[in-house]
Design an enzyme around this catalytic site. Structure first.
Site, PDB file in Angstrom:
ATOM      1  N   GLU A 113       0.854  -1.187   0.000  1.00  0.00           N
ATOM      2  CA  GLU A 113       0.000   0.000   0.000  1.00  0.00           C
ATOM      3  C   GLU A 113       0.890   1.238   0.000  1.00  0.00           C
ATOM      4  O   GLU A 113       2.096   1.136   0.248  1.00  0.00           O
ATOM      5  CB  GLU A 113      -0.847   0.036   1.280  1.00  0.00           C
ATOM      6  CG  GLU A 113      -1.717  -1.170   1.473  1.00  0.00           C
ATOM      7  CD  GLU A 113      -3.002  -1.086   0.678  1.00  0.00           C
ATOM      8  OE1 GLU A 113      -3.771  -0.151   0.875  1.00  0.00           O
ATOM      9  OE2 GLU A 113      -3.207  -1.977  -0.175  1.00  0.00           O
ATOM     10  N   LYS A 138      -9.441  -7.014   6.988  1.00  0.00           N
ATOM     11  CA  LYS A 138     -10.055  -8.086   6.192  1.00  0.00           C
ATOM     12  C   LYS A 138     -10.690  -9.137   7.116  1.00  0.00           C
ATOM     13  O   LYS A 138     -11.756  -9.671   6.822  1.00  0.00           O
ATOM     14  CB  LYS A 138      -9.012  -8.713   5.267  1.00  0.00           C
ATOM     15  CG  LYS A 138      -8.569  -7.731   4.174  1.00  0.00           C
ATOM     16  CD  LYS A 138      -7.320  -8.192   3.455  1.00  0.00           C
ATOM     17  CE  LYS A 138      -6.903  -7.202   2.370  1.00  0.00           C
ATOM     18  NZ  LYS A 138      -5.574  -7.467   1.816  1.00  0.00           N
TER      19      LYS A 138
END
Ligand code: HSE
Length: 427
Positions: free
Chosen positions: A194, A209
């Site tokens: 990221e 997640k």
């Protein structure tokens, strides 16, 4: 029965790695989609605050705006695809799009983990859909499989490698003995990490997640702050090496275990026996193992990061909304999050100690005082300055007892740096 072609117009907010890949895939695979579903998906506009992205949009031949509300308030647009990421302003865009009568597709795991319940309840109030297949495990159709394919099932346990970047780093360390910083640099170059890699490294991406999967598998939106989370920043080549000597690989694992209505959740590096598919998950792949009833054990494996694979999940959501006008979502249930401190697990522990008489006896005494039984102990070769690594594996021990014992051991004068402790899963 003859079917008519349906035209749906899409607005995409965020022209980063995933946004660009979605545009390219819609153009490239539009004919496939039309042939298979009779849907004609038209990109009505793309938006990015970075005006430099106008050139990219023009190369892709799609209308560009830097004002998201030009898309959100466009009455000709049916579906808004949010690919900005982060909590704000993405959260406001999604809520405003729902209020403006649009369906929403998003890959925003941080936002869903923090505010998923509110966003889904606003969507229900507005009779609109929020679909988020791309938020977990990139290309793997995991959310659809759990929500639809396993609609009759109870999930008892979930073990997941949910982050491609950290898996890539650990895999490179394990395979070619790269040190952590070199492996991270490579992951960045390959475009897995990221913008802010600490989200991956510290385990927060996996945590977000896991929160989404907890809702889908168990009907509970846990607060991310309530889930014990540990990243891979402390994993050294030494531990990877010793784990391999014992027949294990180290993976960053999301774990969920449900017993009746009680749920244990955690994210932590874990020693997994070589040969298990989770242990063999290579490169930036993700894998998820589910223990369910009545479907039994299931394993999902695929590309969990990268714009191109993730574009497949975004398009699948767009088609579900456009074609069926629905996605199956779990209702919330009375499931209670358990405090993990009384959970028992086996542990790998490494001490760095002065090589002198009585050290092992001191360590063992402290472990015994906390009800921790040793399964094996190995003293490794002496290093510089007479320092020697001692690697122990415990039998099942309570997490709280391990922490307390290590605190006392680390305070011994013979211990030269903080001990390393990593959970083990038999699987
Ligand atoms: N940074 C994530 C990963 C991809 O490495 O898996 C997006 O969720």
């Amino acid at each position: 029965m003859s079917q008519e072609q349906v035209i749906k117009r899409i607005g995409i907010i965020g022209l980063g790695t995933v946004g660009e890949a979605v545009v390219r895939s819609l153009i490239r695979y539009g004919a496939n989609i039309k042939r298979r579903s009779l849907l004609s998906l038209q990109i009505a506009g793309v938006c990015d605050k970075r005006s430099a992205k106008a050139h990219l949009a023009s190369r892709l031949s799609v209308p560009f705006t830097s004002d998201p509300y030009k898309l959100i308030n466009d009455p000709g647009i049916d579906i808004i695809v949010e690919l900005v990421g982060g909590i704000e302003p993405a959260g406001t865009y999604i809520c405003d799009a729902l209020r403006a009568g649009k369906h929403v597709v998003t890959a925003n795991k941080a936002l869903l983990a923090e505010r998923g319940r509110d966003i889904l309840s606003l969507a229900a109030k507005q009779s609109r859909i929020v679909a988020f297949e791309a938020s977990v495990c990139g290309a793997i159709p995991l959310i659809k499989s759990i929500s639809e394919g396993l609609v009759a099932c109870e999930v008892n346990k979930l073990y997941g490698i949910l982050n491609g970047t950290t898996n890539y780093i650990l895999w490179r360390m394990e395979k070619d003995k790269l040190d952590f910083s070199k492996a991270l640099k490579e992951a960045k170059l390959k475009g897995f990490a990221e913008r802010n890699p600490s989200i991956d490294i510290e385990g927060r991406d996996t945590l977000y997640k896991l929160c989404i999967l907890s809702y889908l598998c168990f009907g509970i939106w846990p607060k991310p702050a309530d889930v014990p989370t540990e990243g891979i920043g402390n994993i050294s080549l030494l531990d990877i090496f010793y784990a391999q000597e014992m027949g294990y690989n180290i993976k960053l694992l999301a774990v969920a275990k449900r017993i009746k209505n009680r749920l244990q959740l955690g994210v932590h590096p874990t020693l997994i026996p070589e040969g298990h598919p989770l242990s063999e998950t290579s490169s930036s792949y993700n894998s998820v193992y589910l223990d369910t009833e009545p479907a039994g054990d299931l394993l999902f494996y695929g590309k969990g990061a990268g714009g191109v694979p993730t574009s497949s999940a975004v398009i699948s959501d767009i088609v579900d909304i456009a074609f069926y006008g629905k996605v199956v979502m779990r209702r919330e249930e009375k499931v209670v999050l358990e405090n993990n401190k009384d959970n028992a697990s086996r542990y790998y522990v490494r001490f760095m100690t002065k090589d002198c008489p009585g050290v092992l006896a001191q360590i063992s005494r402290i472990l015994a005082s906390k009800d921790i039984s040793i399964a094996s102990v190995t003293q490794k070769q002496r290093g510089r300055k007479n320092i020697v690594p001692i690697v122990m594996v415990t039998h099942d021990a309570k997490e709280d007892n391990i922490r307390k014992a290590l605190k006392r051991i680390d305070a011994l004068p013979s211990i030269k740096c903080p001990s390393r402790v990593i959970k083990m899963e038999s699987l």
